[in-house]
Design a protein around this motif. Structure first.
Motif, PDB file in Angstrom:
ATOM      1  N   GLN A 147       0.833  -1.199   0.000  1.00  0.00           N
ATOM      2  CA  GLN A 147       0.000   0.000   0.000  1.00  0.00           C
ATOM      3  C   GLN A 147       0.871   1.254   0.000  1.00  0.00           C
ATOM      4  O   GLN A 147       0.528   2.261  -0.630  1.00  0.00           O
ATOM      5  N   ALA A 148       1.984   1.199   0.687  1.00  0.00           N
ATOM      6  CA  ALA A 148       2.898   2.343   0.695  1.00  0.00           C
ATOM      7  C   ALA A 148       3.454   2.602  -0.707  1.00  0.00           C
ATOM      8  O   ALA A 148       3.680   3.758  -1.096  1.00  0.00           O
ATOM      9  N   PHE A 149       3.658   1.531  -1.472  1.00  0.00           N
ATOM     10  CA  PHE A 149       4.177   1.692  -2.830  1.00  0.00           C
ATOM     11  C   PHE A 149       3.214   2.489  -3.703  1.00  0.00           C
ATOM     12  O   PHE A 149       3.630   3.166  -4.651  1.00  0.00           O
ATOM     13  N   LYS A 150       1.907   2.414  -3.414  1.00  0.00           N
ATOM     14  CA  LYS A 150       0.927   3.167  -4.192  1.00  0.00           C
ATOM     15  C   LYS A 150       1.182   4.677  -4.111  1.00  0.00           C
ATOM     16  O   LYS A 150       0.803   5.418  -5.020  1.00  0.00           O
ATOM     17  N   VAL A 151       1.794   5.117  -3.023  1.00  0.00           N
ATOM     18  CA  VAL A 151       2.047   6.557  -2.841  1.00  0.00           C
ATOM     19  C   VAL A 151       3.554   6.816  -2.750  1.00  0.00           C
ATOM     20  O   VAL A 151       3.997   7.711  -2.046  1.00  0.00           O
ATOM     21  N   TYR A 152       4.351   6.014  -3.471  1.00  0.00           N
ATOM     22  CA  TYR A 152       5.808   6.138  -3.350  1.00  0.00           C
ATOM     23  C   TYR A 152       6.309   7.503  -3.806  1.00  0.00           C
ATOM     24  O   TYR A 152       7.324   8.005  -3.307  1.00  0.00           O
ATOM     25  N   LYS A 153       5.585   8.134  -4.747  1.00  0.00           N
ATOM     26  CA  LYS A 153       6.032   9.448  -5.199  1.00  0.00           C
ATOM     27  C   LYS A 153       5.919  10.484  -4.084  1.00  0.00           C
ATOM     28  O   LYS A 153       6.818  11.319  -3.901  1.00  0.00           O
ATOM     29  N   ASP A 154       4.839  10.417  -3.331  1.00  0.00           N
ATOM     30  CA  ASP A 154       4.681  11.348  -2.211  1.00  0.00           C
ATOM     31  C   ASP A 154       5.701  11.060  -1.120  1.00  0.00           C
ATOM     32  O   ASP A 154       6.241  11.984  -0.501  1.00  0.00           O
ATOM     33  N   ILE A 155       5.955   9.780  -0.888  1.00  0.00           N
ATOM     34  CA  ILE A 155       6.941   9.416   0.137  1.00  0.00           C
ATOM     35  C   ILE A 155       8.333   9.915  -0.244  1.00  0.00           C
ATOM     36  O   ILE A 155       9.023  10.564   0.551  1.00  0.00           O
ATOM     37  N   THR A 156       8.737   9.612  -1.466  1.00  0.00           N
ATOM     38  CA  THR A 156      10.083  10.021  -1.884  1.00  0.00           C
ATOM     39  C   THR A 156      10.207  11.534  -1.993  1.00  0.00           C
ATOM     40  O   THR A 156      11.264  12.087  -1.709  1.00  0.00           O
ATOM     41  N   LEU A 157       9.131  12.206  -2.382  1.00  0.00           N
ATOM     42  CA  LEU A 157       9.178  13.673  -2.438  1.00  0.00           C
ATOM     43  C   LEU A 157       9.375  14.256  -1.047  1.00  0.00           C
ATOM     44  O   LEU A 157      10.141  15.208  -0.863  1.00  0.00           O
ATOM     45  N   CYS A 158       8.708  13.682  -0.060  1.00  0.00           N
ATOM     46  CA  CYS A 158       8.890  14.145   1.323  1.00  0.00           C
ATOM     47  C   CYS A 158      10.340  13.980   1.768  1.00  0.00           C
ATOM     48  O   CYS A 158      10.947  14.902   2.320  1.00  0.00           O
ATOM     49  N   VAL A 159      10.889  12.789   1.519  1.00  0.00           N
ATOM     50  CA  VAL A 159      12.294  12.536   1.900  1.00  0.00           C
ATOM     51  C   VAL A 159      13.218  13.476   1.142  1.00  0.00           C
ATOM     52  O   VAL A 159      14.188  14.007   1.699  1.00  0.00           O
ATOM     53  N   LEU A 160      12.916  13.695  -0.117  1.00  0.00           N
ATOM     54  CA  LEU A 160      13.744  14.556  -0.960  1.00  0.00           C
ATOM     55  C   LEU A 160      13.695  16.012  -0.487  1.00  0.00           C
ATOM     56  O   LEU A 160      14.717  16.703  -0.467  1.00  0.00           O
ATOM     57  N   MET A 161      12.535  16.475  -0.096  1.00  0.00           N
ATOM     58  CA  MET A 161      12.419  17.850   0.379  1.00  0.00           C
ATOM     59  C   MET A 161      13.193  18.050   1.683  1.00  0.00           C
ATOM     60  O   MET A 161      13.826  19.087   1.881  1.00  0.00           O
ATOM     61  N   ILE A 162      13.146  17.069   2.562  1.00  0.00           N
ATOM     62  CA  ILE A 162      13.899  17.175   3.813  1.00  0.00           C
ATOM     63  C   ILE A 162      15.394  17.178   3.527  1.00  0.00           C
ATOM     64  O   ILE A 162      16.165  17.949   4.124  1.00  0.00           O
ATOM     65  N   SER A 163      15.830  16.331   2.604  1.00  0.00           N
ATOM     66  CA  SER A 163      17.244  16.300   2.225  1.00  0.00           C
ATOM     67  C   SER A 163      17.682  17.640   1.639  1.00  0.00           C
ATOM     68  O   SER A 163      18.744  18.177   1.978  1.00  0.00           O
ATOM     69  N   THR A 164      16.850  18.201   0.763  1.00  0.00           N
ATOM     70  CA  THR A 164      17.153  19.503   0.154  1.00  0.00           C
ATOM     71  C   THR A 164      17.158  20.605   1.203  1.00  0.00           C
ATOM     72  O   THR A 164      18.004  21.510   1.167  1.00  0.00           O
ATOM     73  N   PHE A 165      16.227  20.537   2.125  1.00  0.00           N
ATOM     74  CA  PHE A 165      16.141  21.535   3.201  1.00  0.00           C
ATOM     75  C   PHE A 165      17.436  21.552   4.016  1.00  0.00           C
ATOM     76  O   PHE A 165      17.973  22.611   4.343  1.00  0.00           O
ATOM     77  N   GLY A 166      17.951  20.363   4.327  1.00  0.00           N
ATOM     78  CA  GLY A 166      19.195  20.292   5.086  1.00  0.00           C
ATOM     79  C   GLY A 166      20.368  20.901   4.340  1.00  0.00           C
ATOM     80  O   GLY A 166      21.176  21.627   4.921  1.00  0.00           O
ATOM     81  N   ILE A 167      20.463  20.615   3.033  1.00  0.00           N
ATOM     82  CA  ILE A 167      21.530  21.199   2.220  1.00  0.00           C
ATOM     83  C   ILE A 167      21.403  22.712   2.169  1.00  0.00           C
ATOM     84  O   ILE A 167      22.386  23.443   2.305  1.00  0.00           O
ATOM     85  N   SER A 168      20.180  23.205   1.986  1.00  0.00           N
ATOM     86  CA  SER A 168      19.955  24.649   1.892  1.00  0.00           C
ATOM     87  C   SER A 168      20.302  25.346   3.203  1.00  0.00           C
ATOM     88  O   SER A 168      20.859  26.445   3.202  1.00  0.00           O
ATOM     89  N   LEU A 169      19.979  24.722   4.318  1.00  0.00           N
ATOM     90  CA  LEU A 169      20.320  25.315   5.619  1.00  0.00           C
ATOM     91  C   LEU A 169      21.827  25.416   5.807  1.00  0.00           C
ATOM     92  O   LEU A 169      22.338  26.379   6.391  1.00  0.00           O
ATOM     93  N   SER A 170      22.560  24.412   5.312  1.00  0.00           N
ATOM     94  CA  SER A 170      24.016  24.407   5.492  1.00  0.00           C
ATOM     95  C   SER A 170      24.708  25.498   4.697  1.00  0.00           C
ATOM     96  O   SER A 170      25.858  25.833   4.965  1.00  0.00           O
ATOM     97  N   LYS A 171      24.012  26.073   3.692  1.00  0.00           N
ATOM     98  CA  LYS A 171      24.612  27.142   2.890  1.00  0.00           C
ATOM     99  C   LYS A 171      24.628  28.475   3.622  1.00  0.00           C
ATOM    100  O   LYS A 171      25.423  29.353   3.283  1.00  0.00           O
ATOM    101  N   GLU A 172      23.719  28.647   4.590  1.00  0.00           N
ATOM    102  CA  GLU A 172      23.599  29.910   5.313  1.00  0.00           C
ATOM    103  C   GLU A 172      24.291  29.802   6.657  1.00  0.00           C
ATOM    104  O   GLU A 172      24.015  28.887   7.436  1.00  0.00           O
ATOM    105  N   ILE A 173      25.178  30.755   6.943  1.00  0.00           N
ATOM    106  CA  ILE A 173      25.956  30.697   8.182  1.00  0.00           C
ATOM    107  C   ILE A 173      25.042  30.717   9.399  1.00  0.00           C
ATOM    108  O   ILE A 173      25.247  29.960  10.360  1.00  0.00           O
ATOM    109  N   HIS A 174      24.007  31.580   9.380  1.00  0.00           N
ATOM    110  CA  HIS A 174      23.149  31.707  10.557  1.00  0.00           C
ATOM    111  C   HIS A 174      22.194  30.525  10.719  1.00  0.00           C
ATOM    112  O   HIS A 174      21.504  30.422  11.738  1.00  0.00           O
ATOM    113  N   LEU A 175      22.149  29.614   9.717  1.00  0.00           N
ATOM    114  CA  LEU A 175      21.269  28.449   9.799  1.00  0.00           C
ATOM    115  C   LEU A 175      22.034  27.134   9.898  1.00  0.00           C
ATOM    116  O   LEU A 175      21.433  26.062   9.822  1.00  0.00           O
ATOM    117  N   LYS A 176      23.345  27.213  10.063  1.00  0.00           N
ATOM    118  CA  LYS A 176      24.149  25.987  10.134  1.00  0.00           C
ATOM    119  C   LYS A 176      23.770  25.130  11.340  1.00  0.00           C
ATOM    120  O   LYS A 176      23.781  23.899  11.272  1.00  0.00           O
TER     121      LYS A 176
END
Length: 963
Positions: A301-330
């Motif tokens: 059943q989780a596979f039926k919504v794998y795009k939403d699952i992977t997008l969530c994981v991907l957004m969190i991964s991107t968020f972490g990278i973006s935070l590391s670029k800013e000194i005040h958000l490290k």
């Protein structure tokens, strides 16, 4: 008393009461009913539960009317009604507990009553909690009682599940053992499904309130959902929509992240408090943990919504990278990696590592997440000019349909793929095989200009270790890429995926992008150091065979597949055994006039790693060839053209060999005498008199290598001949035609090295000295260069010179328009004082700077450089080697495989005769020069025509080889 209760049940009015007395009476009835339930009157349970059901419906209507009323005179009535609700919920908790002690199975009528009772009680709780802010007088007590009811409902479902034999056939399609069994299963399924759905709704309500006073309801709701979904050994999978529950949890996780991103994007550039970050991330982790648990229980059943699952994981991964670029958000980036990223990644890991999902499904997930980037038509010009322009809150506005085209997610995809590689020891073999087929995607995405720049300069927080021993450290992305790939190589080496990994390494052995090539070489070196020796020898033998094949058609002194192949093999040999290096030397460098000899030595063949005996032989061969070549320079300082290698078509192979060997062989000062200086003068004369482009190019390369040799032989700077060399260099580089001479540019790196070593000689600081003036002018030439690479070379050379010279008037060496003295802010030139202060800062920075902190301008330059590299690589990949100056591919409607056609016998024989005749003529010309010194003019004319003939024959030879 019981008769009174039953009468009250049948006569309980359907409409709401109009005065307080009705509420007081109903409260008394429910209080008494609660006592009967607790006394375990099983024969009357049906009537009591029916009473509770009707009371719940009545209270639900009354609640709506009460909250709609604004009359102050109704406050007393409302207070008594709220107490009635509390009494009803306590009765419900007692009724559910009684059912849990003695599950009702087999009685159809009673089972229907139980289902309605549970449904209405949970509805009333949901309505009450949704309005809890408006009934604050009993809020705390209401929450306590509601939790009792929810806990009783969860325990009831568990008790019913335990009472059933789920191991027997219970599926509707398979048929039940008997009708009673079927009714029992349907009954248990219905009450469990009802409880799960209401718990989900309560969980959403509590989340919308931000936790707070409802945090206990939040915890109980979602933990209860997970607990109930684990009942029935998966039978609920066909009854409950687990995919929707997972989507709900993902949505709840994304919302606080979106709010935090928006707040941190618009906030003042001040560090965010760690407590605030954790307060934001911990609820998100809670939602994701429950999503992980449900996904592991219901992977299909989780596979039926794998795009939403992977997008969530991907957004969190991107968020972490973006935070590391800013000194005040490290600090926020660090907390995200510690608290949130492992759990989010586990959500994807659960799908990919599930035994219930087929390999095709896993490949579908990775193929959607890491789709090939080569055909991307995204325009980048705006992003480059305004880099970085993306705000954090945009990350969480991406929809599934836009995942693959969203530029903001590119770095997150890279970080996510690296996490997959690093976690490969915990993955199953089929998943490892699927990942191995996506390795090419990583190299494709590294070509992207933004990824390229980030890999080079961006530092990210990385977790090391496991469990309580985990530590977090900031690390550049490039080592993180290498570490992830090496980990995956180790894991895949003992699985079926190794064949895919080996193919990946071989296919990219000559990757056109330098960063990708560096990564591939590092992986091959890792292989050389740790693989079994038989495996290593086999690979090296195959690569050497390919190198020999290339040497028959590729040039040795121009950028070509031969040179790159030689460079790669030399790199690998530095990690090999001594016996292997000896074997390769004997196999490939035995002929000191071959293409392989030239290519391998110029690309840094590790001569210093040869055995002692082989090292002596190699040194002697190089020096002997060098002596012979230099001594053939005649008294008029003319370079002997006949010394050109007949096989390589290159003038002065021994010079290249010695230049390449200086960094790895112990060659003493006594081995190189002043004949090298005379030879340098001969090269300069030869260049000035050369008419053909090919000869000018040969002379320039020879001069560059010779200057490198001299710069390593400090004793030559004390000889008298060095002054003549300096004066000749002045004429060559400062002359009238030097500015328009395109070939001289490639000599300037060698000139910088030569000038740096002038610090070891005495220089007269007087205006009348021709030598001093020449040195000043040559340094002026170097320090005026504006290109960043030449600026670096010139400053490094001048710094070395200034630290060792006895000159006191260093300002004489610096032109007023030196690149380092140019004032960028004002746009004007400045004096030598500014140059010296900038030089001091430059040299101190070179020594002290351990960690690069790039500014926006540097990132913009790297992005532009990355875009140019990407365009070059795209041309090579799309149009073949022709785009990079290599052999062209035949195109006739579509790209065809290259076919080598045998030339007619007459042409081949004629070419052999021409080459043989050319060698005889060269030998005759040498003899003529040795015996007749009085006919130099005729000899010069003959040499000029002879050189042209060599060029024509070399060109014909190239055509014959390519044909």
């Amino acid at each position: 008393m019981f008769l009174t209760l039953t009468m009250d049940w049948t006569l309980w009015e359907d409409f709401t009461c109009l005065d307080v007395s009705q509420c007081m009476l109903n409260k008394t009835v429910l209080h008494v009913a609660k006592k009967y339930v607790e006394s375990d009157i099983s024969g009357c349970l049906g009537q009591l539960l029916a009473l509770g059901t009707k009371a719940s419906i009545w209270c639900g209507k009354h609640l709506k009317m009460t909250l709609m009323s604004t009359v102050e005179s109704q406050e007393e009535h409302s207070s008594h009604f709220f107490l009635l609700v509390l009494t009803l919920l306590r009765f419900s908790a007692s009724g559910l507990s009684a059912l849990a002690r003695s599950p009702v199975l087999g009685d159809k009528v009673l089972m229907v009553i139980v289902e309605k009772f549970i449904f209405e009680q949970l509805n009333l709780i949901k309505d009450s909690i949704s309005e809890i802010k408006r009934i604050h007088s009993i809020a705390s007590e209401l929450l306590k009682v509601a939790q009792m009811v929810l806990d009783s409902a969860i325990r009831l479902c568990r008790a019913y599940s335990q009472a059933l034999n789920w191991d027997s056939k219970t599926g509707e399609d398979e048929g039940y053992i008997d009708s009673e069994k079927a009714d029992n299963v349907i009954h248990v399924t219905n009450i469990t499904k009802c409880t799960i759905e209401n718990l989900c709704e309560l969980g959403v309500l509590a989340a919308a309130a931000g936790g707070g006073s409802l945090v206990t309801v939040l915890n109980m709701s979602w933990k209860g959902v997970v607990t109930l979904l684990q009942l029935g050994k998966g039978f609920l999978a066909v009854k409950v929509n687990a995919a929707d529950i997972i989507l709900t949890l993902i949505s709840l996780a994304n919302e606080p992240l979106r709010s935090a991103a928006e707040a941190w994007s618009s906030a003042v550039k001040e560090p965010i408090a760690i407590t605030e970050v954790k307060r934001t991330f911990l609820p998100v982790k809670f939602y994701l943990i429950n999503a992980v648990r449900i996904s592991s229980q219901y992977p299909c059943q989780a596979f039926k919504v794998y795009k939403d699952i992977t997008l969530c994981v991907l957004m969190i991964s991107t968020f972490g990278i973006s935070l590391s670029k800013e000194i005040h958000l490290k600090a926020a980036s660090k907390v995200l990696v510690e608290v949130l990223e492992p759990t989010s990644f586990l959500l994807l890991h659960t799908l990919l590592n599930s035994a219930e999902l087929k390999q095709e499904s896993k490949f579908q997930i990775l193929d959607w997440l890491f789709m090939d980037e080569r055909n991307s038509n995204t325009k980048h010009s705006d992003e480059i000019s305004n880099y970085p322009t993306i705000s954090l809150d945009e990350i969480f506005c991406i929809k599934c349909e836009a995942t693959l085209t969203a530029r903001i997610l590119v770095l997150g995809r890279v970080a996510l793929f690296l996490n997959l590689l690093k976690s490969s020891p915990d993955l199953k073999e089929d998943t490892i095989l699927v990942i191995s087929r996506k390795l090419g995607w990583l190299l494709d995405i590294l070509i992207d200009e933004e990824v390229y720049s980030s890999i080079l300069v961006l530092h990210i927080p990385v977790l090391y270790g496991s469990g309580k021993t985990q530590e977090l450290a900031w690390q550049p992305m490039f080592p993180s890429v290498l570490h992830a790939l090496k980990t995956f190589m180790i894991v895949s080496s003992s699985s079926l995926a190794w064949e895919e990994v080996e193919s990946f390494l071989l296919e990219n052995f000559l990757h056109p992008h330098f960063l990708c090539w560096e990564i591939i070489m590092e992986l091959w070196c890792f292989f050389m150091r740790h693989a079994e020796i038989e495996m290593v020898n086999d690979i090296i033998d195959k690569l050497c065979s390919l190198l020999k094949l290339l040497s028959s058609s590729e040039p040795a002194f121009t950028p070509s597949a031969l040179r790159k192949m030689a460079r790669s093999i030399c790199r690998l040999l530095t990690c090999g055994t001594q016996s292997m290096i000896d074997r390769v030397y004997n196999s490939l460098i035995s002929d000191d006039r071959s293409q392989l000899y030239v290519a391998l030595l110029n690309e840094g063949f590790p001569l210093n790693l040869l055995s002692d005996n082989m090292k002596k032989i190699a040194t002697q061969n190089i020096l002997t060839a060098y002596y012979h070549f230099v001594e053939n320079t005649d008294k008029e300082h003319r370079v002997d053209h006949s010394s050109r290698s007949s096989s390589s078509g290159v003038l002065g192979v021994p010079i290249y060999a010695l230049s390449s060997a200086l960094h790895c062989l112990q060659i003493s000062a006594s081995d190189i005498d002043t004949k090298t200086l005379k030879f340098t003068i001969a090269i300069i004369h030869g260049y000035r008199s050369a008419m053909e482009s090919l000869m000018k190019d040969h002379y320039c390369k020879l001069l560059r290598e010779t200057l490198w040799i001299i710069s390593n032989m400090k004793h030559l700077y004390a000889s008298d001949e060095i002054e003549e060399v300096i004066l000749e260099l002045q004429i060559l580089f400062i002359g009238d035609s030097a500015a328009s001479d395109k070939w001289l540019y490639q000599c300037k790196p060698g000139l910088a090295l030569f000038m740096a070593a002038l610090g070891h000689m005495e220089i007269a600081e007087v205006d009348g000295s021709a030598k001093s003036s020449a040195i000043w002018e040559l340094y002026h030439l170097l320090l005026r260069e504006r290109h960043w690479a030449f600026v670096h070379l010139a400053i490094t050379a001048f710094g070395y010179f200034a630290a060792r010279t006895s000159c006191n008037q260093l300002w004489r060496f610096v032109p007023p328009d030196a690149a380092l003295s140019f004032n960028i802010d004002s746009g004007s030139e400045s004096n030598e004082d500014r140059f010296m202060s900038e030089l001091k800062a430059f040299l101190e920075k070179e020594v002290a700077l351990l960690v690069v902190t790039p500014c926006t301008e540097q990132l913009q330059l790297l992005v532009k450089e990355g875009l140019m590299l990407k365009e070059t690589v795209t041309k090579i990949l799309n149009f073949g080697p022709e785009a990079s100056g290599c052999e062209s591919m035949e195109v006739d409607g579509e790209i065809q495989a290259k076919k080598r056609r045998k030339l007619p016998g007459g042409i081949s024989e004629g070419m052999a005769l021409l080459q043989s005749g050319l060698k005889v003529m060269g030998d005759g010309l040498v003899l003529w020069r040795q015996q007749h010194y009085d006919s130099t003019e005729l000899q010069d004319k003959f040499s000029t025509h002879f050189s042209r003939l060599e060029d024509v024959i070399a060109h014909l030879t190239g055509l014959a080889d390519s044909g």
